[in-house]
Design a protein around this motif. Structure first.
Motif, short mmCIF file in Angstrom:
data_model
loop_
_atom_site.label_atom_id
_atom_site.label_comp_id
_atom_site.label_asym_id
_atom_site.label_seq_id
_atom_site.Cartn_x
_atom_site.Cartn_y
_atom_site.Cartn_z
N PRO A 278 -0.60 7.56 -3.81
CA PRO A 278 -0.45 7.78 -5.25
C PRO A 278 0.71 8.72 -5.55
CG PRO A 278 -2.74 7.95 -4.61
CD PRO A 278 -1.95 7.88 -3.34
N TRP B 50 -0.08 -3.96 -8.64
CA TRP B 50 -1.47 -4.32 -8.36
C TRP B 50 -1.53 -5.83 -8.19
CZ3 TRP B 50 -6.34 -1.50 -9.60
CH2 TRP B 50 -6.14 -0.13 -9.77
N ARG C 281 -5.99 -3.19 -5.40
CA ARG C 281 -4.89 -2.28 -5.08
C ARG C 281 -5.14 -1.63 -3.73
NH1 ARG C 281 -0.86 0.59 -4.09
NH2 ARG C 281 0.40 1.62 -5.68
N ASP C 282 -4.19 -1.78 -2.81
CA ASP C 282 -4.24 -1.07 -1.54
C ASP C 282 -3.51 0.26 -1.71
OD1 ASP C 282 -5.50 -3.25 -0.54
OD2 ASP C 282 -4.00 -3.73 0.98
N PHE C 283 -4.06 1.32 -1.13
CA PHE C 283 -3.44 2.64 -1.29
C PHE C 283 -3.80 3.54 -0.11
CE2 PHE C 283 -7.68 3.06 -2.93
CZ PHE C 283 -8.09 4.34 -2.59
N LYS C 284 -2.99 4.56 0.08
CA LYS C 284 -3.28 5.61 1.05
C LYS C 284 -3.55 6.91 0.30
CE LYS C 284 -0.29 3.62 4.64
NZ LYS C 284 0.92 3.84 5.48
N VAL D 273 -2.03 6.36 -9.47
CA VAL D 273 -1.84 5.20 -8.59
C VAL D 273 -1.11 4.13 -9.39
CG1 VAL D 273 -2.95 3.48 -7.13
CG2 VAL D 273 -3.90 5.78 -7.28
N ALA E 294 0.86 -1.18 0.00
CA ALA E 294 0.00 0.00 0.00
C ALA E 294 0.89 1.22 0.00
CB ALA E 294 -0.91 0.00 1.22
#
Length: 202
Positions: free
Chosen positions: A32, A52, A104-107, A48, A29
């Motif tokens: 972007p 993935w 997709r993990d993201f902050k 981003v 994670a």
């Protein structure tokens, strides 16, 4: 004070450029990247990119298995997005479509409470269903038309990890555009190929 609408641009690979998948060891994670794919347009856009996860679903069992909310990475491969999972498969089975999942993990780039976030998908072929943190936030049909989904305030996590899941169904009927047709011998008709996946920016 008006809210800042920030677009998350998810990179999508050209249909013919597909990296070989590797079994996922971790589910990374990250925030972007502070870059865009176009020079002109709204400010506050991000890409981003990075790894993935993708999982093919030829038997269409993912919804029953609740893949949209599962935490395990077992069965998921690490890929680059944009991605066409059948780019090197010219069989009739490939042409007539299947189902695949992306995750997709993201902050968020900013945890500010007055910032709203929108996901813009430039092309997903053919039908896309999208979940954020296990809850469905929208769907779309049509390979060549972009679409946008707002991330609901009650679902998005500010300052923590969010999980985006996209189910892609590339199966078509004769009533879709472009249609999926075959002749009396079962041979595919038409001057195009049914590439499946997240094919352009989101």
């Amino acid at each position: 004070m008006s809210k800042l609408i920030a677009l998350l641009a998810f990179g999508a690979l050209a249909a013919g450029l597909v990296a070989a998948p590797a079994q996922a060891a971790v589910d990374p994670a990250a925030a972007p990247s502070a870059k865009t794919l176009y020079d002109e347009g709204p400010s506050g856009r991000y890409l981003v990119d990075g790894p993935w996860l993708r999982r093919l679903d030829p038997l269409n069992i993912g919804l029953l298995g609740r893949w949209q909310s599962g935490a395990s990475v077992t069965g998921w491969d690490s890929v680059s997005v944009p991605n066409a999972w059948n780019a090197t498969d010219d069989s009739l089975t490939s042409y007539f479509g299947s189902v695949g999942w992306y995750r997709r993990d993201f902050k968020l780039p900013s945890a500010a409470a007055d910032t709203a976030w929108v996901m813009r998908f430039e092309e997903v072929n053919f039908a896309a269903t999208v979940w954020l943190n296990g809850t469905k936030i929208g769907s779309h049909e049509g390979a060549y038309m972009p679409f946008e989904l707002r991330l609901p305030k009650n679902l998005v996590k500010r300052g923590a990890v969010n999980r985006l899941v996209v189910r892609v169904d590339s199966r078509r009927t004769i009533n879709d555009l472009p249609p999926s047709e075959r002749d009396a011998r079962g041979k595919a008709l038409g001057g195009w190929w049914n590439y499946a996946g997240i094919l352009r920016e989101v």
